[in-house]
Design an enzyme around this catalytic site. Structure first.
Site, PDB file in Angstrom:
ATOM      1  N   GLU A  92      28.951  52.162   5.398  1.00  0.00           N
ATOM      2  CA  GLU A  92      29.443  51.178   6.568  1.00  0.00           C
ATOM      3  C   GLU A  92      28.393  50.952   7.829  1.00  0.00           C
ATOM      4  OE1 GLU A  92      33.147  50.080   9.523  1.00  0.00           O
ATOM      5  OE2 GLU A  92      32.971  52.133   8.621  1.00  0.00           O
ATOM      6  N   ASP A  93      27.808  52.142   8.259  1.00  0.00           N
ATOM      7  CA  ASP A  93      27.242  52.037   9.698  1.00  0.00           C
ATOM      8  C   ASP A  93      25.752  52.158   9.553  1.00  0.00           C
ATOM      9  OD1 ASP A  93      29.754  52.022  10.808  1.00  0.00           O
ATOM     10  OD2 ASP A  93      29.865  54.219  11.141  1.00  0.00           O
TER      11      ASP A  93
END
Length: 737
Positions: free
Chosen positions: A80-81
């Site tokens: 996600e990051d």
């Protein structure tokens, strides 16, 4: 502690309970995560890798999971990051680890109509992930626990939002998974931010009396320990204070002060076998006076999450009540670690959990089909958080139901057919009403009849469990479709009237598709049926449609002004037959006497520059332009009641678009190479083709529908002539109507 020291501590923790773990894989996951997050910092200013390390430490220390879970915890934010993706994680580690990381990654934010819809969708995704691999939720809970431990660095608004979400979702799930220690910590940390004054008051009072309380606990523990040693019962005993949120809940629910709270203290006695559990219970009741109605046997009737223990509350010699919990070592492991205690890790392979034991996850998903978001979230909290009540069938089988359950819940827990045929109920051999609240130990008998008419709509309000409500909804959905549609329509029309919206606005064929999209139903009857059987509410339907209806109402006002202007222009032209003033064109179309008017080209006849055209003032979408020879713009249609004032003169301006889409239909005698010849004709005339559909008929004809972009009617005429020249082409037309 440095990052390197934290990692060494993680490895040491894992070695303590699983010396055969894949440490090379865990090291590789740590190094990959450290590199992926190298430029990121947490709100506290620390390097981001601190967070995945802390989550992995919780997964190891609190839950003792396998090496795949440790690796996934270290990697849980990389998809996600960071630029890392699923494929990369799958290739470098394993598809199982990639699945875990993807499952744990924060749920994608989607725009929902309401906050309840968003929360429901997130919960559904979480439950689906749990039903596939329970480790996903275990790692996610560890992630939330560390975030709550470091919540002081967030804004007050974020603190409250995350704490409420933790209290409503993560703590109940931890409870249902039997992870009591983590559940308590999540509740305490959430309370700290949701009611800081209440939390501080409890903590400060406990601190003020700590010495007194600790002395009492030491004395009591020594008394029990000495007596059990005399009887040669092997045991471990320890005492603890109730955690702050547990005390807070009791004070709030019972409206009592801290001094009035029963069982502020709890002692645990851990023994070797079930027989010793009941022996110890006898000893406790001999030493201290038991308080009536405060004994629970969760060994004979375990909780749905697998929890087993004997609970008794007794009065100590100092006049202070306290609770004693008695269990075996295995029961204690399950009580402390829940599903994680059952986890079996396998060297070099995927862990095999006890998903089968957690069939309730799948049931939660199934029971919510057809429920609207608000009902879904309410039911979920009842299913996850409510205390259980244990009741018996006349044959002695145990059924566990949420607290406050009624005979309706009991009947549907046995079988949907029993619930649908129920005509009455007996509790402890006495006939009771269907809203009678069941208590622990009740013996319930359901009275059924083959001639029963089925459940009443009122049962939905009486039933406490989502399982019963779901089965009642399904019955109404299946058995009473016509009645549901009638009831739903009546409720919807009443709500429209209440909001001052005329039904004709909803039924307008130009507006209706947009309204149905807002409520996610294919037709009004589908929506009426859902309202009728309780899967949706009339209030929600009207509320979601209101935005679109308001938009249309504003356009109606604009259209009325448009009609008035057109009438005024006609009257002016009658008095003064001079050439009308030309207004700026929109998409190459001039609407006589009107400026800044929304224009769209009708799909029924697809006009192009050079065609004779006429305009129709639509409801909500401006002026729709038709060819004059279109059946939908015939003199008969124009003279229909209520239509006369809506037809308006339009013409082509000098600044037309570069091209316009239009449709041709070509009817030919079918033969080989026909499509090739048609393609050549399109190419030789430099025609931009949007799409071609063809079909053959039984009598050996072929029909082609060709969507093209055309500059004007001259180019269109040239193309149609070219198509006519192809061998076997019988007719080239422009479809309309």
């Amino acid at each position: 502690m440095t990052i390197s020291e934290q990692y060494d501590n993680l490895e040491k923790t894992v070695r303590g309970y699983n010396s055969s773990a894949d440490f090379a894989q865990i090291r590789a996951a740590f190094e990959f995560a450290e590199n992926a997050h190298k430029d990121q910092r947490r709100k506290s200013g620390e390097p981001y890798i601190i967070h995945p390390l802390a989550v992995a430490q919780i997964v190891a220390e609190e839950l003792r999971l396998d090496s795949e879970s440790i690796a996934a915890a270290l990697l849980h934010d990389v998809i996600e990051d960071t630029p890392a993706n699923y494929g990369q994680v799958s290739k470098l580690f394993s598809p199982t680890i990639a699945d875990l990381v993807e499952g744990v990654s924060k749920l994608t934010r989607i725009q929902y109509a309401t906050k309840e819809d968003e929360q429901m969708e997130n919960l559904r995704k979480m439950l689906i992930a749990m039903s596939k691999d329970i480790r996903v939720i275990l790692i996610k809970i560890a992630d939330r626990l560390h975030n709550m431990r470091t919540m002081e660095y967030q804004s007050p608004e974020k603190q409250k939002q995350k704490s409420l979400e933790t209290m409503e979702i993560y703590a109940p799930i931890s409870h249902r998974l039997g992870m009591q220690r983590i559940k308590w910590e999540l509740e305490d940390l959430s309370l700290k931010y949701l009611d800081p004054i209440g939390y501080e008051e409890i903590v400060s009072k406990l601190d003020a009396k700590r010495q007194e309380y600790e002395a009492f606990m030491r004395r009591t523990q020594d008394q029990i320990d000495d007596r059990l040693n005399e009887l040669s019962i092997e045991h471990i005993i320890y005492g603890r204070m109730k955690h702050p949120y547990s005390i807070y809940r009791k004070m709030f629910n019972q409206n009592k002060s801290l001094d009035e709270i029963f069982d502020l203290f709890a002692f645990r006695v851990i023994v070797e076998n079930v027989g010793d559990c009941y022996n110890v219970l006898g000893v406790i009741h001999d030493l201290y006076k038991p308080i009536l109605g405060r004994f629970k046997d969760y060994i004979g009737t375990p909780k749905p999450n697998g929890y087993q223990s004997l609970h008794t509350t007794v009065m100590g010699p100092d006049g202070l009540p306290f609770e004693v919990q008695i269990r075996t070592r295995e029961m204690h492991e399950i009580a402390e670690y829940g599903v994680a205690a059952h986890w079996k890790y396998k060297q070099g392979g995927a862990g095999s959990g006890t998903e089968g034991r957690y069939e309730w996850v799948r049931r939660l998903l199934e029971n919510q089909e057809g429920a609207d978001a608000e009902d879904y979230i309410h039911s979920l909290k009842v299913d996850m958080f409510a205390d259980e009540v244990f009741v018996f069938t006349p044959n002695g089988d145990v059924q566990n139901l949420p607290a406050g359950a009624t005979p309706i819940d009991f009947a549907y827990a046995i079988h949907s057919a029993v619930g649908n045929r129920m005509v009455g109920a007996k509790v402890n051999s006495r006939i009771v009403t269907l809203d009678h609240v069941l208590k622990n130990g009740d013996i319930v008998e359901i009275l059924t009849s083959k001639n029963a008419k089925g459940p009443s709509r009122d049962w939905m309000k009486i039933a406490k469990s989502s399982e019963a409500r779901s089965k009642i909804r399904q019955w109404f959905k299946k058995e009473k479709k016509d009645e549901n549609i009638a009831n739903g329509r009546s409720a919807f029309e009443a709500e429209l009237k209440h909001c001052g919206i005329p039904m004709r606005d909803v039924l307008d064929p130009e507006i209706l598709p947009g309204l149905l999209k807002r409520v996610s139903y294919g037709s009004l009857d589908e929506m009426y049926a859902a309202i009728g059987y309780g899967g949706f509410t009339a209030q929600k339907a009207v509320s979601r449609m209101q935005g679109e209806l308001n938009r249309v109402a504003k356009l109606h006002e604009a259209e009325k002004a448009l009609e008035d202007a057109a009438e005024a222009k006609t009257a002016e032209n009658a008095k003064q037959p001079s050439a009308p003033k030309r207004i700026r064109s929109e998409q190459g179309i001039i609407v006589e006497g009107l400026d800044n008017c929304l224009v769209k080209f009708s799909k029924c006849c697809t006009p192009v520059p050079g065609d004779d055209i006429i305009g129709f003032i639509t409801r909500g979408y401006g002026v729709s332009v038709h060819r004059c020879d279109c059946p939908n713009a015939s003199l008969e249609k124009r003279s229909l009641p209520g239509q006369e004032g809506r037809w308006i003169k339009v013409s082509w301006g000098s600044d037309t678009n570069e091209s316009y889409p239009t449709l041709l239909e070509v009817v030919c005698k079918d033969r080989q190479g026909l499509l090739l010849d048609i393609s050549a004709a399109l190419s030789s005339t430099n025609t931009f083709v949007l799409g071609i559909n063809s079909r053959s008929t039984a009598d050996e004809f072929a029909i082609f529908r060709i969507e093209v972009r055309i500059r004007d009617s001259q180019q269109l005429k040239a193309l149609m002539n070219r198509l006519h020249q192809i061998s076997g082409v019988l007719k080239v037309t422009r479809p309309s109507g």
